[in-house]
Write an enzyme that holds these catalytic residues in place. Structure first.
Site, PDB file in Angstrom:
ATOM      1  N   TYR A  64       0.640  -0.977   0.165  1.00  0.00           N
ATOM      2  CA  TYR A  64       0.056   0.193  -0.259  1.00  0.00           C
ATOM      3  C   TYR A  64       0.583   1.473   0.091  1.00  0.00           C
ATOM      4  O   TYR A  64       0.154   2.254  -0.807  1.00  0.00           O
ATOM      5  CB  TYR A  64      -1.344   0.161   1.388  1.00  0.00           C
ATOM      6  CG  TYR A  64      -1.732  -1.319   1.239  1.00  0.00           C
ATOM      7  CD1 TYR A  64      -2.000  -2.319   0.607  1.00  0.00           C
ATOM      8  CD2 TYR A  64      -3.198  -1.427   2.805  1.00  0.00           C
ATOM      9  CE1 TYR A  64      -2.772  -2.771   0.209  1.00  0.00           C
ATOM     10  CE2 TYR A  64      -3.967  -1.877   2.180  1.00  0.00           C
ATOM     11  CZ  TYR A  64      -3.389  -3.519   1.142  1.00  0.00           C
ATOM     12  OH  TYR A  64      -5.100  -4.200   1.075  1.00  0.00           O
ATOM     13  N   LYS A  80       4.345 -15.641   2.268  1.00  0.00           N
ATOM     14  CA  LYS A  80       3.438 -16.030   0.839  1.00  0.00           C
ATOM     15  C   LYS A  80       4.816 -16.547   0.292  1.00  0.00           C
ATOM     16  O   LYS A  80       5.857 -15.983  -0.748  1.00  0.00           O
ATOM     17  CB  LYS A  80       3.022 -15.154   0.304  1.00  0.00           C
ATOM     18  CG  LYS A  80       2.617 -15.818  -1.758  1.00  0.00           C
ATOM     19  CD  LYS A  80       1.426 -16.799  -1.592  1.00  0.00           C
ATOM     20  CE  LYS A  80       1.690 -17.952  -3.171  1.00  0.00           C
ATOM     21  NZ  LYS A  80       0.734 -19.087  -2.553  1.00  0.00           N
ATOM     22  N   ASP A  94      -2.369 -18.455   1.183  1.00  0.00           N
ATOM     23  CA  ASP A  94      -3.534 -19.450   1.227  1.00  0.00           C
ATOM     24  C   ASP A  94      -4.200 -19.942   1.523  1.00  0.00           C
ATOM     25  O   ASP A  94      -5.443 -20.519   2.131  1.00  0.00           O
ATOM     26  CB  ASP A  94      -3.101 -19.547  -0.549  1.00  0.00           C
ATOM     27  CG  ASP A  94      -1.761 -20.462  -0.688  1.00  0.00           C
ATOM     28  OD1 ASP A  94      -0.852 -20.231   0.278  1.00  0.00           O
ATOM     29  OD2 ASP A  94      -1.288 -20.443  -2.008  1.00  0.00           O
ATOM     30  N   ASP A 153      -4.798  -7.356   5.143  1.00  0.00           N
ATOM     31  CA  ASP A 153      -6.488  -6.078   4.983  1.00  0.00           C
ATOM     32  C   ASP A 153      -7.241  -7.651   4.884  1.00  0.00           C
ATOM     33  O   ASP A 153      -8.704  -7.532   6.038  1.00  0.00           O
ATOM     34  CB  ASP A 153      -5.746  -5.369   3.854  1.00  0.00           C
ATOM     35  CG  ASP A 153      -6.798  -4.520   4.146  1.00  0.00           C
ATOM     36  OD1 ASP A 153      -8.197  -4.450   4.600  1.00  0.00           O
ATOM     37  OD2 ASP A 153      -6.885  -3.974   2.840  1.00  0.00           O
ATOM     38  N   ASP A 161     -10.307  -9.250   7.487  1.00  0.00           N
ATOM     39  CA  ASP A 161     -11.708  -8.930   6.612  1.00  0.00           C
ATOM     40  C   ASP A 161     -12.648 -10.350   7.234  1.00  0.00           C
ATOM     41  O   ASP A 161     -14.163 -11.035   7.723  1.00  0.00           O
ATOM     42  CB  ASP A 161     -12.239  -8.057   5.576  1.00  0.00           C
ATOM     43  CG  ASP A 161     -13.011  -6.759   6.021  1.00  0.00           C
ATOM     44  OD1 ASP A 161     -12.337  -6.731   7.619  1.00  0.00           O
ATOM     45  OD2 ASP A 161     -13.275  -6.411   5.018  1.00  0.00           O
TER      46      ASP A 161
END
Ligand code: NAD
Length: 352
Positions: free
Chosen positions: A141, A191, A223, A247, A251
């Site tokens: 970001y 990852k 994943d 992020d 959620d």
């Protein structure tokens, strides 16, 4: 004791839930003989309307000079124009940056009485008590270069995922420290099979882990971590991960609790002011109706008391009152009940 708390109610249901959280703080102040001095400021869409900017320098400076900041939510259709020169979310990013908050903590606990409100099968939700820690200031970001341009006949865009070892170290250390007071398990999510930044993340996490022999460290690819949050969330304790993975996973984890309206968050800096807010947005669809669930904001004040004001007993007092109110059947409409925002808070206050 005396503390200065800046309130940023924001837009939509933000002011409705912050008002109730302040009522709860006032009860705590009276019960434990503290003085909370509130200063209320505009941030987000309401600040654009009044001052032409989503966060003024004065508001940021007032936040920086307080003991903690309690935020409601910002945004709404009125300020959604993608071509607008300022947007409510920009104010939020500027606030996080201005307060140097690098760690976002989201505790996700499934209350036994609310297991039916979650879309997951009840047997998967027994005993779920997770703390997701998301790195907030680095990664994709913010990395440079970040641009979009024409290259010949093609439109081209790039974002950069970058991390320094010290950025990883400080957040992973926080995860280990918090795990010590919990089930002593850290799942570091990356990852590393594909990303160089993740290989650095894994190396630093492993090094930090050596300093905490009592805490079990496991590495998991993002994943499969996403899958495990749904198939076996009760097997996880503290999850720590970089900005974008966090992020998305935070959620996903919030769904376990049944309603967005239930969950609090804390954003912490190294030594400075903490920022506390519910995880939900401004919910324009229910704004002004007085039916928003105030629990996410009320539990955010518990985190504020715990992490910024170091008032553990007072924080636990709020959490227990919320817990008991739910056990006794208090429900707002998002949880299938009929209580208004104010009535739900009344039920919580009854349990102090
Ligand atoms: P949202 O969280 O506002 O709402 C999603 C759904 O959950 C809606 O149906 C809403 O009614 C419900 N909901 C949310 N909070 C609730 C509560 N406390 N009680 C009962 N129901 C609740 O997300 P959205 O609709 O995607 O976004 C609306 C606006 O909020 C957008 O402008 C978005 O940019 C903004 N937003 C702000 C923040 C923030 O301030 N940190 C976070 C997310 C979204």
């Amino acid at each position: 004791m005396e503390f200065k708390i800046t309130l940023l109610p924001g837009d939509g249901i933000g002011p409705e839930v912050v008002e109730e959280a302040v009522r709860v703080l006032d009860v705590i102040a009276a019960k434990y003989n503290h003085t909370f001095q509130y200063q209320e400021r505009l941030m987000g869409g309401c600040s654009i309307d009044r001052y032409g900017t989503s966060l003024t320098d004065e508001t940021l400076s007032d936040c920086q000079s307080s003991d903690a900041v309690l935020l409601g939510a910002v945004g709404g259709p009125k300020w959604d124009d993608p071509n607008a020169k300022d947007r409510p979310e920009r104010g939020l990013l500027a606030l996080r940056k201005g307060l140097s908050v690098f760690a976002n903590l989201r505790p996700v606990k499934v209350h036994a009485a609310l297991i039916g409100a979650s879309p997951l099968k009840p047997e998967r939700l027994q005993g779920v008590d997770i703390l997701v820690i998301r790195e907030l200031t680095g990664g994709l970001y913010f990395g440079q270069p970040k641009l979009r341009e024409m290259r010949g006949d093609c439109e081209y865009a790039v974002d950069t995922l970058e991390y320094y070892d010290y950025e990883i170290k400080r957040i992973v250390e926080l995860a280990f420290k918090l795990a010590e007071g919990r089930k002593q398990k850290v799942t570091s999510v990356d990852k590393a099979n594909v990303l160089e930044s993740s290989r650095l993340w894994r190396r630093v996490a492993t090094d930090v882990g050596k300093k905490y022999p009592d805490v079990n460290l496991e590495h998991q690819l993002v994943d499969s971590a996403a899958m495990r949050l749904i198939t076996g969330p009760a097997t996880m304790d503290v999850i720590v991960t970089e900005n974008m993975f966090g992020d998305i996973l935070t959620d996903e984890a919030s769904v376990l609790a049944g309603s967005m309206g239930m969950l609090p968050s804390a954003s912490l800096s190294e030594a400075g002011v903490g920022l506390y807010e519910p995880i939900h947005g401004s919910a324009p669809d229910i704004a002004g109706k007085g039916i928003a669930n105030p629990i996410g904001t009320i539990l955010s004040t518990a985190l504020l008391l715990r992490y910024s004001l170091k008032l553990e007993e007072e924080a636990a007092c709020i959490e227990q009152a919320v817990d008991r109110a739910i056990t006794d059947g208090a429900r707002t409409t998002d949880l299938g009940g009929t209580l208004t925002t104010r009535q739900m808070t009344d039920e919580i206050i009854k349990h102090f």
